[in-house]
Design a protein around this motif. Structure first.
Motif, short mmCIF file in Angstrom:
data_model
loop_
_atom_site.label_atom_id
_atom_site.label_comp_id
_atom_site.label_asym_id
_atom_site.label_seq_id
_atom_site.Cartn_x
_atom_site.Cartn_y
_atom_site.Cartn_z
N HIS A 142 42.98 42.04 67.06
CA HIS A 142 43.45 42.42 65.71
C HIS A 142 44.77 43.16 65.85
O HIS A 142 45.73 42.90 65.11
CB HIS A 142 42.39 43.28 65.03
CG HIS A 142 42.78 43.76 63.68
ND1 HIS A 142 42.84 42.93 62.57
CD2 HIS A 142 43.16 44.99 63.25
CE1 HIS A 142 43.24 43.63 61.52
NE2 HIS A 142 43.45 44.87 61.90
N HIS A 170 42.84 51.61 65.44
CA HIS A 170 44.11 50.94 65.67
C HIS A 170 45.13 51.58 64.75
O HIS A 170 44.79 52.45 63.95
CB HIS A 170 44.01 49.43 65.45
CG HIS A 170 43.59 49.02 64.07
ND1 HIS A 170 42.36 49.31 63.54
CD2 HIS A 170 44.25 48.32 63.11
CE1 HIS A 170 42.27 48.82 62.32
NE2 HIS A 170 43.41 48.22 62.03
N ASP A 225 38.68 47.12 62.75
CA ASP A 225 38.94 45.81 62.17
C ASP A 225 38.72 44.69 63.18
O ASP A 225 39.10 43.54 62.94
CB ASP A 225 40.38 45.73 61.64
CG ASP A 225 40.55 46.51 60.35
OD1 ASP A 225 39.57 47.10 59.88
OD2 ASP A 225 41.69 46.54 59.84
N HIS A 250 47.25 50.30 62.36
CA HIS A 250 47.65 49.84 61.02
C HIS A 250 47.63 51.02 60.06
O HIS A 250 46.79 51.92 60.18
CB HIS A 250 46.70 48.74 60.53
CG HIS A 250 46.98 47.40 61.13
ND1 HIS A 250 46.04 46.42 61.25
CD2 HIS A 250 48.15 46.88 61.64
CE1 HIS A 250 46.59 45.34 61.81
NE2 HIS A 250 47.86 45.59 62.05
N HIS A 263 44.56 52.70 58.55
CA HIS A 263 43.66 53.42 59.45
C HIS A 263 44.32 54.64 60.09
O HIS A 263 43.63 55.41 60.78
CB HIS A 263 43.15 52.49 60.56
CG HIS A 263 42.31 51.37 60.05
ND1 HIS A 263 40.94 51.37 60.14
CD2 HIS A 263 42.65 50.23 59.39
CE1 HIS A 263 40.47 50.27 59.57
NE2 HIS A 263 41.49 49.56 59.10
#
Ligand SMILES: [Fe+2]
Length: 210
Positions: free
Chosen positions: A128, A64, A147, A66, A69
Motif C-alpha cells: 500500500h 503508514h 490500509d 498517508h 493516517h
C-alpha cells in the motif's frame, strides 16, 4: 482480552496526486486504564487526545504516512509527549505530509513494542506504501492492519508509490500465516477476521501466485 481496544473515527480528505477524497479513518487505542498505544493519527488530534482521556501515551504508531493516517501525529505528539513511530521506508511520504520534522523513531520488521503488559509485534508489510506496517498482538489474537488489509480485501494501490503485487506478497507472507480467528482492526471500515479474508477469492489468488 487483557487489554482494551478503543476506536475513534476521524474524518477529512485523503489527498494524493492533486486529488482529494473524503474519508473516515479508524484510530485505534490499545491499552488499559493507565497507558495506551495509539495506532494512526489522521485529521483530528483533538478528538484522539480526548479518547486518550489523560492516560499516558507510550507511542503514536503511524501504520503508514498517508495524510489520513499521519497528518495529526505531530500535534498529538506535542499534546501528549509521546514519540511518533514510523517505518523508514515511508520517509518520502512523511515529508510530503509533515515537512520539516521527522518522526521520533523508526519501526523495524519483527520489532516488539509493549503496552499495558502486552507485546505488540511490528510486521513490515510493504505494498500500500513502501513503509506500511501492521501490528499483531499474539496474546490477544488481534491484528491492526492499517490500509494493508481491509474488510473484503487488500488496501488500494493507486498511488504511484504503491505496488499491488508487493502488497499481495506481504499479505501472504506476514498476515495469512496468522490464525484464522485473528480479529482484524483495519484503518478504514469494519472489522474482519483472517479466516474470513483467507476464504475470499483474492486470497485464493494470492495463494496460487508464484
Ligand atoms: Fe493509506
Amino acid at each position: 482480552m487483557a487489554v482494551d481496544v478503543d476506536l475513534t473515527v476521524t474524518a477529512g480528505n485523503y489527498r494524493f496526486d492533486g486529488a482529494s477524497f473524503a474519508v473516515d479513518t479508524n484510530i485505534w487505542l490499545i491499552g488499559d486504564e493507565h497507558e495506551v498505544l495509539i495506532v494512526d493519527a489522521g485529521f483530528d488530534a483533538t478528538s484522539i487526545e480526548a479518547a486518550v482521556d489523560g492516560r499516558d501515551v507510550v507511542g503514536i504508531v503511524c501504520t503508514h504516512a498517508h495524510n489520513d493516517h499521519a497528518d495529526a501525529a505531530l500535534t498529538l505528539a506535542d499534546a501528549t509527549g509521546a514519540p511518533v513511530l514510523l517505518h523508514p521506508d515511508d520517509a518520502k511520504l512523511w515529508a510530503r505530509v509533515n515537512p520539516g520534522r521527522l518522526p521520533d523513531a523508526e519501526l523495524a520488521d519483527r520489532q516488539v513494542l509493549t503496552v499495558a503488559g502486552t507485546s505488540v509485534l511490528v510486521l513490515h508489510t510493504p505494498g500500500h506504501t513502501a513503509g506500511s506496517v501492521c501490528l499483531y498482538l499474539p496474546d490477544e489474537g488481534v491484528l491492526f492492519s492499517g490500509d494493508t488489509l481491509l474488510s473484503g480485501g487488500p488496501g488500494m494501490t493507486g498511488d504511484v508509490l504503491s505496488s499491488r503485487s508487493t502488497l499481495l506478497e506481504s499479505i501472504h507472507r506476514s498476515l495469512l500465516v496468522l490464525p484464522d480467528e485473528t480479529v482484524v482492526h483495519p484503518g478504514h471500515g469494519y472489522d474482519t477476521d483472517l479466516g474470513t479474508e483467507r476464504s475470499e477469492p483474492w486470497a485464493t489468488a494470492v495463494k496460487g501466485s508464484p
